[in-house]
Design a protein around this motif. Structure first.
Motif, PDB file in Angstrom:
ATOM      1  N   GLN A  21     -39.546 -14.959  21.154  1.00 15.29           N
ATOM      2  CA  GLN A  21     -40.068 -14.476  19.873  1.00 15.29           C
ATOM      3  C   GLN A  21     -40.869 -13.197  20.055  1.00 15.29           C
ATOM      4  OE1 GLN A  21     -42.169 -17.944  18.502  1.00 15.29           O
ATOM      5  NE2 GLN A  21     -40.430 -18.668  17.296  1.00 15.29           N
ATOM      6  N   ARG A  22     -41.629 -13.126  21.154  1.00 16.58           N
ATOM      7  CA  ARG A  22     -42.391 -11.906  21.441  1.00 16.58           C
ATOM      8  C   ARG A  22     -41.435 -10.744  21.691  1.00 16.58           C
ATOM      9  NH1 ARG A  22     -43.264  -9.469  25.902  1.00 16.58           N
ATOM     10  NH2 ARG A  22     -42.587 -11.229  27.171  1.00 16.58           N
ATOM     11  N   ARG A  23     -40.385 -10.997  22.474  1.00 14.07           N
ATOM     12  CA  ARG A  23     -39.404  -9.931  22.744  1.00 14.07           C
ATOM     13  C   ARG A  23     -38.683  -9.510  21.468  1.00 14.07           C
ATOM     14  NH1 ARG A  23     -35.506 -11.355  27.377  1.00 14.07           N
ATOM     15  NH2 ARG A  23     -36.823 -12.622  28.664  1.00 14.07           N
ATOM     16  N   GLN A  66     -39.873  -9.598  18.455  1.00 11.18           N
ATOM     17  CA  GLN A  66     -40.826  -8.785  17.682  1.00 11.18           C
ATOM     18  C   GLN A  66     -40.896  -7.363  18.239  1.00 11.18           C
ATOM     19  OE1 GLN A  66     -42.056  -9.920  14.939  1.00 11.18           O
ATOM     20  NE2 GLN A  66     -43.243  -8.108  14.468  1.00 11.18           N
ATOM     21  N   GLN A 116     -39.552 -25.035  27.602  1.00 14.99           N
ATOM     22  CA  GLN A 116     -38.746 -24.487  26.517  1.00 14.99           C
ATOM     23  C   GLN A 116     -39.622 -23.861  25.435  1.00 14.99           C
ATOM     24  OE1 GLN A 116     -36.202 -27.682  25.252  1.00 14.99           O
ATOM     25  NE2 GLN A 116     -34.803 -27.423  26.972  1.00 14.99           N
ATOM     26  N   ARG A 117     -40.774 -24.465  25.165  1.00 16.72           N
ATOM     27  CA  ARG A 117     -41.691 -23.874  24.189  1.00 16.72           C
ATOM     28  C   ARG A 117     -42.199 -22.522  24.695  1.00 16.72           C
ATOM     29  NH1 ARG A 117     -40.946 -24.984  19.414  1.00 16.72           N
ATOM     30  NH2 ARG A 117     -42.929 -24.030  19.006  1.00 16.72           N
ATOM     31  N   ALA A 118     -42.479 -22.441  25.995  1.00 11.43           N
ATOM     32  CA  ALA A 118     -42.927 -21.165  26.562  1.00 11.43           C
ATOM     33  C   ALA A 118     -41.805 -20.130  26.478  1.00 11.43           C
ATOM     34  CB  ALA A 118     -43.364 -21.361  28.002  1.00 11.43           C
ATOM     35  N   GLU A 119     -40.579 -20.555  26.746  1.00 15.93           N
ATOM     36  CA  GLU A 119     -39.442 -19.630  26.668  1.00 15.93           C
ATOM     37  C   GLU A 119     -39.216 -19.163  25.228  1.00 15.93           C
ATOM     38  OE1 GLU A 119     -34.683 -19.501  27.782  1.00 15.93           O
ATOM     39  OE2 GLU A 119     -35.891 -21.204  28.410  1.00 15.93           O
ATOM     40  N   ILE A 120     -39.362 -20.075  24.278  1.00 15.05           N
ATOM     41  CA  ILE A 120     -39.210 -19.712  22.863  1.00 15.05           C
ATOM     42  C   ILE A 120     -40.274 -18.695  22.461  1.00 15.05           C
ATOM     43  CG2 ILE A 120     -39.488 -20.612  20.511  1.00 15.05           C
ATOM     44  CD1 ILE A 120     -38.035 -23.149  21.493  1.00 15.05           C
ATOM     45  N   ALA A 121     -41.499 -18.921  22.912  1.00 19.36           N
ATOM     46  CA  ALA A 121     -42.584 -17.981  22.585  1.00 19.36           C
ATOM     47  C   ALA A 121     -42.296 -16.613  23.191  1.00 19.36           C
ATOM     48  CB  ALA A 121     -43.914 -18.520  23.100  1.00 19.36           C
ATOM     49  N   ASP A 122     -41.771 -16.587  24.420  1.00 18.03           N
ATOM     50  CA  ASP A 122     -41.435 -15.318  25.070  1.00 18.03           C
ATOM     51  C   ASP A 122     -40.308 -14.611  24.314  1.00 18.03           C
ATOM     52  OD1 ASP A 122     -41.586 -13.359  27.199  1.00 18.03           O
ATOM     53  OD2 ASP A 122     -39.680 -14.202  27.916  1.00 18.03           O
TER      54      ASP A 122
END
Length: 158
Positions: free
Chosen positions: A76-78, A80, A68-74
């Motif tokens: 957030q990148r999208r 941005q 879930q942390r990896a998905e959240i980071a992805d």
């Protein structure tokens, strides 16, 4: 009785008694050590079982947390990237609202000329040798595409 007292104080008897006492002490300490070892082994086994249970119980939630942390980071990148794209589109919209920019783009892309001007299209001598199929429709003037469409429609009627 004297024989008995003499046997009691003899070196052999004293050594035998000392050996028996020492053997008894060693036996008692060994039994205590074994009892302690078995108790520690049981405790260690119980502790190992509890630790394994905790690891198994926490493995799935930890895996979910990490994914879930990896998905959240992805995401957030999208997000941005989307914000950057929105800013870019706002800039483009603002440029197109300027009449001078719009006129410049119309003249460049559509090959429009103002009344009284003469329009010229310079053809590259090497490009004339290429077939029309090789040259993409996007790289030619719009009116060339229109005439090609008319020619193709006319040729299909015959």
């Amino acid at each position: 009785m004297a024989t008995r007292d003499r046997d009691r104080f003899s070196t052999t008897t004293r050594l035998r008694l000392l050996g028996e006492q020492t053997a008894a002490r060693v036996y008692r300490s060994q039994t205590k050590r074994q009892a302690r070892r078995s108790r520690l082994t049981g405790r260690a086994a119980l502790l190992a079982m509890v630790l394994c249970s905790l690891i198994v119980a926490l493995a799935y939630p930890m895996r979910q947390y990490v994914s879930q942390r990896a998905e959240i980071a992805d995401l957030q990148r999208r997000q941005q990237q989307a914000r950057a794209r929105v800013e870019e589109l706002r800039d483009i919209k603002a440029r197109w609202q300027d009449d001078a920019y719009a006129e410049q783009q119309i003249r460049r892309r559509l090959h429009y000329v103002l009344p009284g001007e003469t329009g010229y299209v310079v053809i590259d001598p090497g490009a004339a040798k290429q077939s029309r199929a090789d040259k993409g429709a996007a790289h030619r003037p719009w009116y060339a595409n229109v005439w090609d469409g008319v020619d193709k429609a006319d040729a299909s009627d015959q």
